[in-house]
Design an enzyme around this catalytic site. Sequence first.
Site, short mmCIF file in Angstrom:
data_model
loop_
_atom_site.label_atom_id
_atom_site.label_comp_id
_atom_site.label_asym_id
_atom_site.label_seq_id
_atom_site.Cartn_x
_atom_site.Cartn_y
_atom_site.Cartn_z
N PRO A 110 -19.27 -23.23 24.71
CA PRO A 110 -19.80 -21.97 24.78
C PRO A 110 -18.77 -21.61 26.01
CG PRO A 110 -21.92 -23.07 24.58
CD PRO A 110 -21.04 -24.04 24.80
N GLU A 111 -17.76 -20.69 25.60
CA GLU A 111 -16.87 -20.21 26.43
C GLU A 111 -17.36 -18.59 26.68
OE1 GLU A 111 -12.73 -21.15 25.62
OE2 GLU A 111 -13.43 -22.73 24.55
N LYS A 163 -19.37 -17.99 32.17
CA LYS A 163 -19.94 -18.99 31.12
C LYS A 163 -21.36 -18.96 31.17
CE LYS A 163 -15.51 -21.46 30.65
NZ LYS A 163 -14.83 -22.63 30.56
N ARG A 166 -7.93 -32.90 28.87
CA ARG A 166 -8.53 -32.18 27.69
C ARG A 166 -7.22 -31.99 26.73
NH1 ARG A 166 -12.18 -28.52 29.80
NH2 ARG A 166 -13.26 -28.81 27.64
#
Length: 283
Positions: A2-3, A62, A269
Amino acid sequence: MPELPEVETMVRGIRSHVIGRIIDDIVACPNDHKPISIAPKLAMIRKKLLGQRFAEVRRLGKRIVFDVSGGSNLVIEPRMTGLLVLANPPDVDHLRVEIRFQESREFDSIWFWDRRGLGTVTWFEPGALQRKLGSGALGPDALDIDVSEWIESCGKTGREIKVVLLDQKIVAGIGNIYASEILHKAGIHPTQPANSLNSGSIDKLAVAVRSVLSKAILCEGSTLGDGTYRNALNQNGRYQNEHRVYMREGQTCISCEKGEIARITQAQRSTFFCPNCQKGKRK
DNA sequence: ATTAATGTTCAGAA
DNA sequence: TTTCTGAACATTAA
Protein backbone atom coordinates in the site's frame (compact mmCIF):
# COMPACT_ATOMS: atom_id res chain seq x y z
CA MET A 1 2.27 -2.62 -1.27
CA PRO A 2 0.00 0.00 0.00
CA GLU A 3 1.44 3.28 -1.19
CA LEU A 4 -0.47 6.54 -1.42
CA PRO A 5 -3.00 5.46 -4.09
CA GLU A 6 -3.79 2.17 -2.36
CA VAL A 7 -4.18 3.78 1.07
CA GLU A 8 -6.29 6.57 -0.41
CA THR A 9 -8.49 3.91 -2.00
CA MET A 10 -8.88 2.13 1.32
CA VAL A 11 -9.90 5.33 3.07
CA ARG A 12 -12.41 6.27 0.39
CA GLY A 13 -13.80 2.74 0.45
CA ILE A 14 -14.51 2.64 4.17
CA ARG A 15 -15.24 6.29 4.87
CA SER A 16 -19.01 6.42 4.55
CA HIS A 17 -19.32 3.14 6.44
CA VAL A 18 -17.19 4.29 9.36
CA ILE A 19 -17.87 7.95 10.04
CA GLY A 20 -20.21 8.57 12.94
CA ARG A 21 -20.26 4.97 14.05
CA ILE A 22 -19.91 3.93 17.66
CA ILE A 23 -17.37 1.21 18.41
CA ASP A 24 -18.95 -1.87 19.92
CA ASP A 25 -15.71 -3.83 20.17
CA ILE A 26 -12.20 -4.18 18.79
CA VAL A 27 -10.64 -7.62 18.97
CA ALA A 28 -7.74 -9.68 17.69
CA CYS A 29 -9.10 -12.18 15.19
CA PRO A 30 -9.27 -15.77 16.35
CA ASN A 31 -7.68 -16.80 13.07
CA ASP A 32 -4.62 -14.81 13.93
CA HIS A 33 -2.46 -17.89 14.47
CA LYS A 34 0.35 -15.68 15.66
CA PRO A 35 -1.24 -13.09 17.95
CA ILE A 36 1.94 -11.05 17.42
CA SER A 37 2.62 -7.87 19.28
CA ILE A 38 -0.73 -6.31 18.62
CA ALA A 39 -2.68 -8.58 20.98
CA PRO A 40 -1.68 -6.98 24.30
CA LYS A 41 -1.69 -3.58 22.64
CA LEU A 42 -5.21 -4.24 21.45
CA ALA A 43 -6.42 -4.93 24.96
CA MET A 44 -5.27 -1.47 25.98
CA ILE A 45 -6.77 0.15 22.91
CA ARG A 46 -10.03 -1.67 23.53
CA LYS A 47 -10.51 0.03 26.90
CA LYS A 48 -10.02 3.44 25.34
CA LEU A 49 -12.14 2.87 22.28
CA LEU A 50 -15.29 1.12 23.51
CA GLY A 51 -18.33 3.35 23.16
CA GLN A 52 -16.39 6.06 21.34
CA ARG A 53 -17.34 7.38 17.93
CA PHE A 54 -15.28 7.72 14.77
CA ALA A 55 -15.57 11.35 13.72
CA GLU A 56 -13.43 11.07 10.59
CA VAL A 57 -11.16 8.73 8.63
CA ARG A 58 -8.26 10.10 6.64
CA ARG A 59 -4.97 9.23 5.01
CA LEU A 60 -1.68 10.46 6.47
CA GLY A 61 1.07 9.52 4.03
CA LYS A 62 0.73 5.75 3.84
CA ARG A 63 -1.15 5.51 7.15
CA ILE A 64 -4.87 5.43 7.89
CA VAL A 65 -5.95 7.73 10.71
CA PHE A 66 -9.26 7.32 12.55
CA ASP A 67 -10.18 10.50 14.41
CA VAL A 68 -11.99 9.47 17.56
CA SER A 69 -14.52 11.80 19.15
CA GLY A 70 -12.70 13.43 22.03
CA GLY A 71 -9.49 13.99 20.08
CA SER A 72 -7.72 10.64 20.25
CA ASN A 73 -6.55 8.84 17.13
CA LEU A 74 -6.38 5.22 16.06
CA VAL A 75 -3.71 4.79 13.41
CA ILE A 76 -3.28 1.77 11.17
CA GLU A 77 -0.06 1.26 9.23
CA PRO A 78 -0.51 -1.36 6.53
CA ARG A 79 3.24 -1.56 5.83
CA MET A 80 3.86 -4.28 3.23
CA THR A 81 0.69 -6.34 3.01
CA GLY A 82 -1.91 -4.71 5.25
CA LEU A 83 -5.43 -4.10 4.02
CA LEU A 84 -8.68 -2.65 5.37
CA VAL A 85 -11.79 -4.41 4.18
CA LEU A 86 -15.50 -4.21 4.87
CA ALA A 87 -16.06 -7.75 3.63
CA ASN A 88 -14.47 -10.66 1.75
CA PRO A 89 -10.81 -10.54 2.79
CA PRO A 90 -8.35 -12.34 0.46
CA ASP A 91 -8.27 -15.21 2.95
CA VAL A 92 -9.47 -15.82 6.47
CA ASP A 93 -6.14 -16.97 7.93
CA HIS A 94 -4.51 -13.55 7.93
CA LEU A 95 -7.26 -11.47 9.43
CA ARG A 96 -5.69 -9.64 12.35
CA VAL A 97 -8.16 -7.20 13.88
CA GLU A 98 -11.90 -6.67 13.74
CA ILE A 99 -13.55 -3.39 14.71
CA ARG A 100 -17.25 -3.96 15.34
CA PHE A 101 -19.82 -1.20 15.29
CA GLN A 102 -23.03 -0.69 17.19
CA GLU A 103 -26.29 -0.30 15.27
CA SER A 104 -26.42 -2.73 12.40
CA ARG A 105 -26.05 -1.23 8.93
CA GLU A 106 -24.82 -2.43 5.55
CA PHE A 107 -21.50 -3.41 7.16
CA ASP A 108 -21.17 -4.11 10.86
CA SER A 109 -17.37 -4.32 10.98
CA ILE A 110 -14.17 -3.40 9.31
CA TRP A 111 -11.22 -5.81 9.31
CA PHE A 112 -7.49 -5.30 9.23
CA TRP A 113 -6.03 -8.08 7.09
CA ASP A 114 -2.26 -8.48 6.86
CA ARG A 115 -0.52 -11.46 5.28
CA ARG A 116 3.02 -10.74 6.42
CA GLY A 117 2.03 -9.23 9.70
CA LEU A 118 4.37 -6.25 9.60
CA GLY A 119 1.53 -3.78 9.92
CA THR A 120 0.78 -1.91 13.11
CA VAL A 121 -2.20 -0.58 15.04
CA THR A 122 -1.44 2.31 17.37
CA TRP A 123 -3.41 4.47 19.78
CA PHE A 124 -2.62 8.16 20.22
CA GLU A 125 -3.95 10.31 23.03
CA PRO A 126 -5.09 13.81 22.00
CA GLY A 127 -2.12 15.73 20.63
CA ALA A 128 0.21 12.72 20.56
CA LEU A 129 -0.21 12.05 16.85
CA GLN A 130 0.77 15.60 16.01
CA ARG A 131 3.84 15.29 18.21
CA LYS A 132 4.84 12.00 16.60
CA LEU A 133 4.05 12.61 12.95
CA GLY A 134 3.61 16.36 12.83
CA SER A 135 6.07 18.88 11.52
CA GLY A 136 9.34 17.34 10.42
CA ALA A 137 8.60 13.64 10.88
CA LEU A 138 6.67 13.51 7.62
CA GLY A 139 7.25 15.63 4.57
CA PRO A 140 4.40 17.29 2.69
CA ASP A 141 1.90 14.91 1.14
CA ALA A 142 2.90 13.78 -2.35
CA LEU A 143 -0.36 15.20 -3.74
CA ASP A 144 0.34 18.62 -2.23
CA ILE A 145 4.10 19.16 -2.53
CA ASP A 146 4.94 21.98 -4.93
CA VAL A 147 7.88 22.90 -7.14
CA SER A 148 9.52 25.20 -4.60
CA GLU A 149 9.44 22.45 -2.00
CA TRP A 150 11.00 20.02 -4.47
CA ILE A 151 13.77 22.51 -5.19
CA GLU A 152 14.36 22.98 -1.48
CA SER A 153 14.38 19.25 -0.68
CA CYS A 154 16.42 18.09 -3.67
CA GLY A 155 18.97 20.86 -3.22
CA LYS A 156 20.08 19.77 0.19
CA THR A 157 21.07 16.18 -0.53
CA GLY A 158 23.28 14.33 -2.96
CA ARG A 159 21.42 11.07 -2.52
CA GLU A 160 20.06 9.36 -5.61
CA ILE A 161 16.69 10.80 -6.63
CA LYS A 162 14.92 7.43 -6.43
CA VAL A 163 16.07 7.04 -2.83
CA VAL A 164 14.95 10.59 -2.06
CA LEU A 165 11.45 9.88 -3.40
CA LEU A 166 11.17 6.99 -0.94
CA ASP A 167 12.16 9.17 2.04
CA GLN A 168 8.94 9.94 3.89
CA LYS A 169 10.58 12.87 5.66
CA ILE A 170 11.04 14.50 2.24
CA VAL A 171 7.63 13.64 0.79
CA ALA A 172 4.89 11.44 2.23
CA GLY A 173 3.18 8.70 0.26
CA ILE A 174 5.52 7.55 -2.50
CA GLY A 175 6.69 3.91 -2.36
CA ASN A 176 8.73 1.57 -4.49
CA ILE A 177 6.28 1.03 -7.35
CA TYR A 178 5.34 4.65 -7.89
CA ALA A 179 8.89 5.95 -7.46
CA SER A 180 9.94 4.00 -10.56
CA GLU A 181 6.81 4.97 -12.48
CA ILE A 182 7.16 8.66 -11.58
CA LEU A 183 10.80 8.88 -12.63
CA HIS A 184 10.04 7.20 -15.93
CA LYS A 185 7.24 9.65 -16.61
CA ALA A 186 9.54 12.54 -15.72
CA GLY A 187 12.37 11.18 -17.86
CA ILE A 188 14.82 11.25 -14.96
CA HIS A 189 17.47 8.59 -14.38
CA PRO A 190 16.92 6.98 -10.95
CA THR A 191 20.58 7.25 -9.88
CA GLN A 192 20.87 10.94 -10.62
CA PRO A 193 21.88 12.84 -7.47
CA ALA A 194 18.94 14.93 -6.28
CA ASN A 195 21.02 18.09 -6.00
CA SER A 196 22.15 17.77 -9.62
CA LEU A 197 18.63 18.01 -11.09
CA ASN A 198 18.16 21.13 -13.21
CA SER A 199 15.02 23.20 -12.94
CA GLY A 200 13.52 21.59 -16.03
CA SER A 201 13.83 18.16 -14.45
CA ILE A 202 12.39 19.39 -11.16
CA ASP A 203 9.39 20.78 -13.02
CA LYS A 204 8.86 17.47 -14.78
CA LEU A 205 9.22 15.62 -11.52
CA ALA A 206 6.62 17.78 -9.79
CA VAL A 207 4.17 17.22 -12.64
CA ALA A 208 4.84 13.48 -12.88
CA VAL A 209 4.28 12.91 -9.17
CA ARG A 210 0.80 14.38 -9.36
CA SER A 211 -0.21 12.84 -12.65
CA VAL A 212 0.98 9.32 -11.82
CA LEU A 213 -0.52 9.29 -8.33
CA SER A 214 -3.84 10.86 -9.27
CA LYS A 215 -4.27 8.48 -12.19
CA ALA A 216 -3.42 5.58 -9.88
CA ILE A 217 -6.08 6.74 -7.43
CA LEU A 218 -8.63 6.82 -10.24
CA CYS A 219 -7.61 3.23 -11.00
CA GLU A 220 -7.90 2.30 -7.31
CA GLY A 221 -4.25 1.36 -6.99
CA SER A 222 -2.09 -1.48 -8.26
CA THR A 223 -2.89 -5.13 -7.66
CA LEU A 224 0.28 -7.13 -8.32
CA GLY A 225 0.64 -10.72 -9.39
CA ASP A 226 0.20 -12.15 -5.92
CA GLY A 227 -3.18 -10.43 -5.75
CA THR A 228 -2.64 -9.25 -2.21
CA TYR A 229 -3.94 -5.72 -2.61
CA ARG A 230 -7.69 -5.21 -3.08
CA ASN A 231 -10.03 -2.36 -2.37
CA ALA A 232 -12.38 -2.39 0.60
CA LEU A 233 -14.81 -4.62 -1.27
CA ASN A 234 -12.24 -7.16 -2.47
CA GLN A 235 -11.98 -5.83 -6.01
CA ASN A 236 -8.63 -5.58 -7.78
CA GLY A 237 -7.01 -2.26 -8.54
CA ARG A 238 -6.35 -1.47 -12.20
CA TYR A 239 -3.25 0.73 -12.25
CA GLN A 240 -0.97 -2.30 -12.76
CA ASN A 241 -2.25 -2.19 -16.35
CA GLU A 242 -0.76 1.29 -16.66
CA HIS A 243 2.71 0.45 -15.33
CA ARG A 244 5.41 1.55 -17.77
CA VAL A 245 8.45 0.08 -16.02
CA TYR A 246 7.66 -1.65 -12.74
CA MET A 247 8.26 -5.40 -13.06
CA ARG A 248 8.90 -5.09 -16.79
CA GLU A 249 12.60 -5.92 -16.77
CA GLY A 250 13.86 -7.01 -20.19
CA GLN A 251 10.73 -5.83 -22.01
CA THR A 252 10.70 -3.12 -24.63
CA CYS A 253 9.68 0.27 -23.29
CA ILE A 254 6.05 1.01 -24.10
CA SER A 255 6.72 4.74 -24.35
CA CYS A 256 9.72 4.97 -26.70
CA GLU A 257 9.42 1.46 -28.19
CA LYS A 258 13.21 1.34 -28.24
CA GLY A 259 14.74 0.98 -24.78
CA GLU A 260 14.84 -2.29 -22.88
CA ILE A 261 13.61 -1.91 -19.30
CA ALA A 262 16.47 -2.35 -16.84
CA ARG A 263 16.45 -3.34 -13.20
CA ILE A 264 18.93 -2.13 -10.61
CA THR A 265 19.09 -2.16 -6.82
CA GLN A 266 18.99 1.04 -4.80
CA ALA A 267 18.69 1.15 -1.02
CA GLN A 268 18.10 -2.61 -1.10
CA ARG A 269 15.00 -2.22 -3.27
CA SER A 270 14.49 -2.90 -6.97
CA THR A 271 14.32 0.03 -9.34
CA PHE A 272 13.04 -0.29 -12.90
CA PHE A 273 13.74 2.25 -15.64
CA CYS A 274 14.12 2.73 -19.39
CA PRO A 275 17.75 3.61 -20.28
CA ASN A 276 16.50 5.35 -23.41
CA CYS A 277 13.78 7.53 -21.84
CA GLN A 278 15.70 8.25 -18.63
CA LYS A 279 19.16 9.47 -19.46
CA GLY A 280 20.09 12.33 -17.20
CA LYS A 281 23.39 12.67 -15.41
CA ARG A 282 24.44 9.55 -13.54
CA LYS A 283 26.60 9.15 -10.51
C1' DA B 1 16.41 -27.86 0.25
C1' DT B 2 18.38 -23.42 0.96
C1' DT B 3 18.47 -18.71 -0.58
C1' DA B 4 16.74 -14.48 -2.36
C1' DA B 5 13.14 -11.32 -3.06
C1' DT B 6 8.44 -8.87 -2.08
C1' DG B 7 4.49 -3.28 -1.44
C1' DT B 8 7.41 -0.43 4.57
C1' DT B 9 9.27 1.39 8.62
C1' DC B 10 12.50 2.11 12.32
C1' DA B 11 16.31 1.42 15.67
C1' DG B 12 20.96 1.51 15.90
C1' DA B 13 25.40 1.97 13.82
C1' DA B 14 28.61 4.25 10.71
C1' DT C 1 23.82 15.62 11.67
C1' DT C 2 22.88 12.54 7.82
C1' DT C 3 22.91 8.14 5.71
C1' DC C 4 23.22 3.23 5.63
C1' DT C 5 22.14 -1.67 7.31
C1' DG C 6 19.45 -5.18 9.11
C1' DA C 7 15.35 -6.84 11.29
C1' DA C 8 10.37 -7.36 11.91
C1' DC C 9 7.22 -11.50 9.07
C1' DA C 10 4.99 -14.77 5.56
C1' DT C 11 5.07 -16.55 1.14
C1' DT C 12 6.72 -17.59 -3.44
C1' DA C 13 10.22 -18.26 -7.05
C1' DA C 14 14.77 -19.61 -8.26
